[in-house]
Design a protein around this motif. Structure first.
Motif, PDB file in Angstrom:
ATOM      1  N   ILE A 100      35.348  38.974  38.202  1.00 43.03           N
ATOM      2  CA  ILE A 100      35.294  39.506  36.579  1.00 43.03           C
ATOM      3  C   ILE A 100      35.417  40.205  35.823  1.00 43.03           C
ATOM      4  N   MET A 101      34.929  41.037  36.559  1.00 42.02           N
ATOM      5  CA  MET A 101      34.813  42.732  35.476  1.00 42.02           C
ATOM      6  C   MET A 101      36.277  43.202  35.484  1.00 42.02           C
ATOM      7  N   ALA A 102      36.763  42.666  36.691  1.00 40.30           N
ATOM      8  CA  ALA A 102      38.752  43.447  36.574  1.00 40.30           C
ATOM      9  C   ALA A 102      38.713  42.855  35.531  1.00 40.30           C
ATOM     10  N   ALA A 103      39.285  41.288  35.761  1.00 41.20           N
ATOM     11  CA  ALA A 103      39.986  40.669  34.246  1.00 41.20           C
ATOM     12  C   ALA A 103      38.915  41.298  32.951  1.00 41.20           C
ATOM     13  N   TYR A 104      37.870  41.501  32.918  1.00 41.86           N
ATOM     14  CA  TYR A 104      37.395  41.377  31.274  1.00 41.86           C
ATOM     15  C   TYR A 104      37.867  43.287  30.866  1.00 41.86           C
ATOM     16  N   ALA A 105      38.370  43.956  31.938  1.00 45.86           N
ATOM     17  CA  ALA A 105      38.914  45.212  32.241  1.00 45.86           C
ATOM     18  C   ALA A 105      40.272  45.339  31.642  1.00 45.86           C
ATOM     19  N   LEU A 127      41.492  42.900  29.785  1.00 40.95           N
ATOM     20  CA  LEU A 127      41.673  41.659  28.507  1.00 40.95           C
ATOM     21  C   LEU A 127      41.687  43.040  27.712  1.00 40.95           C
ATOM     22  N   GLY A 128      40.480  44.215  28.013  1.00 34.52           N
ATOM     23  CA  GLY A 128      40.341  44.933  27.083  1.00 34.52           C
ATOM     24  C   GLY A 128      41.416  45.990  26.816  1.00 34.52           C
ATOM     25  N   GLY A 129      42.291  45.636  27.587  1.00 31.62           N
ATOM     26  CA  GLY A 129      43.475  46.411  27.597  1.00 31.62           C
ATOM     27  C   GLY A 129      43.522  48.155  29.097  1.00 31.62           C
ATOM     28  N   GLU A 130      42.763  47.997  29.782  1.00 34.82           N
ATOM     29  CA  GLU A 130      42.740  49.179  30.388  1.00 34.82           C
ATOM     30  C   GLU A 130      44.079  48.244  32.048  1.00 34.82           C
ATOM     31  N   ARG A 131      44.560  49.402  32.503  1.00 30.53           N
ATOM     32  CA  ARG A 131      45.517  49.118  33.629  1.00 30.53           C
ATOM     33  C   ARG A 131      44.999  49.339  34.498  1.00 30.53           C
ATOM     34  N   LEU A 132      44.738  48.239  35.549  1.00 28.45           N
ATOM     35  CA  LEU A 132      44.070  48.422  36.638  1.00 28.45           C
ATOM     36  C   LEU A 132      44.693  48.963  37.917  1.00 28.45           C
ATOM     37  N   GLY A 133      46.618  49.087  38.390  1.00 27.68           N
ATOM     38  CA  GLY A 133      47.512  49.258  39.251  1.00 27.68           C
ATOM     39  C   GLY A 133      47.978  48.858  40.257  1.00 27.68           C
ATOM     40  N   ALA A 134      48.474  48.807  40.710  1.00 31.63           N
ATOM     41  CA  ALA A 134      48.858  48.416  42.562  1.00 31.63           C
ATOM     42  C   ALA A 134      48.578  48.462  42.973  1.00 31.63           C
ATOM     43  N   ARG A 135      47.252  49.574  43.634  1.00 34.95           N
ATOM     44  CA  ARG A 135      46.612  50.215  44.384  1.00 34.95           C
ATOM     45  C   ARG A 135      45.144  49.378  44.488  1.00 34.95           C
ATOM     46  N   ARG A 136      44.835  49.462  43.058  1.00 40.04           N
ATOM     47  CA  ARG A 136      43.527  48.861  42.635  1.00 40.04           C
ATOM     48  C   ARG A 136      43.081  47.619  43.095  1.00 40.04           C
ATOM     49  N   LEU A 137      44.447  46.453  42.381  1.00 38.16           N
ATOM     50  CA  LEU A 137      44.632  44.738  42.412  1.00 38.16           C
ATOM     51  C   LEU A 137      44.398  44.703  43.985  1.00 38.16           C
ATOM     52  N   LEU A 138      45.530  45.133  44.549  1.00 31.07           N
ATOM     53  CA  LEU A 138      45.538  45.151  46.206  1.00 31.07           C
ATOM     54  C   LEU A 138      44.295  45.589  46.720  1.00 31.07           C
ATOM     55  N   GLY A 139      43.135  46.615  47.079  1.00 31.75           N
ATOM     56  CA  GLY A 139      42.379  46.541  47.481  1.00 31.75           C
ATOM     57  C   GLY A 139      41.420  45.515  46.772  1.00 31.75           C
ATOM     58  N   LEU A 140      41.696  45.192  45.473  1.00 30.63           N
ATOM     59  CA  LEU A 140      40.287  43.822  44.998  1.00 30.63           C
ATOM     60  C   LEU A 140      40.890  42.374  45.969  1.00 30.63           C
ATOM     61  N   ALA A 141      41.692  42.402  45.827  1.00 29.43           N
ATOM     62  CA  ALA A 141      42.502  40.883  46.491  1.00 29.43           C
ATOM     63  C   ALA A 141      42.100  41.178  48.225  1.00 29.43           C
ATOM     64  N   THR A 142      42.279  42.234  48.869  1.00 33.14           N
ATOM     65  CA  THR A 142      41.916  42.597  49.836  1.00 33.14           C
ATOM     66  C   THR A 142      39.770  42.122  50.461  1.00 33.14           C
ATOM     67  N   ALA A 143      39.381  42.834  49.195  1.00 38.74           N
ATOM     68  CA  ALA A 143      38.002  42.405  49.242  1.00 38.74           C
ATOM     69  C   ALA A 143      38.191  41.083  49.477  1.00 38.74           C
ATOM     70  N   VAL A 144      38.477  40.465  48.180  1.00 46.10           N
ATOM     71  CA  VAL A 144      38.170  39.057  47.757  1.00 46.10           C
ATOM     72  C   VAL A 144      38.582  37.697  49.499  1.00 46.10           C
TER      73      VAL A 144
END
Length: 309
Positions: free
Chosen positions: A129-134, A136-153
């Motif tokens: 949810i924090m990443a979704a908020y970020a 929506l606020g215009g922050e670029r998450l990047g492929a590495r962070r998204l991959l890490g997020l998906a792995t942890a999920v």
């Protein structure tokens, strides 16, 4: 004759997009890790006294103790910035509602009908949810962070489902999902905190407002359910929750979010189910199993991948 090039000031919106310096980012990750480890112990303490202390009473005394712990350090900056804090009272009250009054009440309510391990694992939904908020606020998450997020999920889902992607949720688990949403909203709000407000003054103000919000519910609970016995089994966990899980952990988390942002701090927060599962195994005898170990490996890998610069 020497030619010089005029230097134009960096626009404020461009400056805010610059990544934190490496040293500040490293400190932010460490502070997020400290808060995560301390909060992991709070789920064990909450579950341990769930049958003895009513949820609202536990939360009220938690923040009363936190106020007393923070007051010696925060009283002077709070008084010095009282006019500034009054000007931003609406924002501070909203942060108090999500981060102090609502979040912790939901956690203690969940502790009545679910295990400490499940509480920690479900709270790991909040970084999503924090990443979704970020985003929506215009922050670029990047492929590495998204991959890490998906792995942890994936690791969290397998941990909740004991090796399956179809978890069996109880009423307490649903309360914890609501708590995760509340905490993620609080973390997203922290990025909008006016920078001129001192961190300790802000923390102290949210504690005061949160305790005031809880006071009416505490009075009702006291009248209907009665008080609880002051024994080592109740006072000890409340002191841990008030001093460490509230004062120390919230200050560390707020500082971490200011340094690295809610999304990156949220990736570190994925370590919480690992810490809670280990503490629950040692202190409460809750089993982990082979599937739990594999899930934890995925969570740790996701955190390492998603928090790296």
């Amino acid at each position: 004759m020497t030619l010089t090039t005029a230097r134009h000031p960096t626009p404020p919106e461009e400056a805010t997009r610059r990544p934190a310096p490496a040293r500040g980012a490293g400190l932010g990750v460490l502070l997020a890790l400290l808060a995560t480890v301390v909060w992991s112990g709070s789920f064990v303490a909450t579950r341990d006294m769930a049958d003895t202390v009513p949820p609202v009473q536990a939360v009220f005394w938690r923040w009363t103790i936190a106020l007393l712990a923070v007051a010696p350090l925060a009283a002077r900056p709070f008084w010095r910035q009282r006019a500034l804090l009054r000007r931003h009272l609406g924002f501070t009250a909203l942060a108090s509602l999500f981060g102090v009054a609502l979040y912790n009440t939901l956690v203690h309510q969940a502790g009545l009908t679910t295990s400490a391990t499940n509480m920690g694992m479900i709270m790991a939904a909040s970084p999503v949810i924090m990443a979704a908020y970020a985003r929506l606020g215009g922050e670029r998450l990047g492929a590495r962070r998204l991959l890490g997020l998906a792995t942890a999920v994936l690791g969290v889902l397998l941990l909740v489902g004991k090796g399956s992607l179809a978890p069996d949720l109880s009423v307490g688990d649903l309360w914890m999902f609501a708590a995760a949403l509340s905490f993620a909203s609080y973390s997203a709000l922290l990025k909008r905190r006016p920078p001129e407000i001192d961190g300790l003054a802000f923390l102290f103000t949210t504690f005061v407002l949160g305790a005031l919000m809880l006071a009416p519910a505490y009075a009702v609970s006291l009248a209907v359910q009665g008080g609880f016995p002051a024994t080592p089994g109740t006072v000890g966990p409340l002191l841990y929750l008030g001093v460490f899980s509230s004062a120390v952990a919230f200050f560390s988390w707020n500082k971490a979010v200011s340094l690295v942002g809610a999304a990156r701090a949220g990736v570190v927060y994925y370590l919480q189910p690992v810490c809670v599962a280990l503490l629950s195994y040692v202190l409460l005898g809750e089993e982990l199993g082979l599937a739990g170990g594999a899930s934890m490996a995925l969570i740790l890998g996701g955190v390492a991948l998603g928090s790296a610069r």
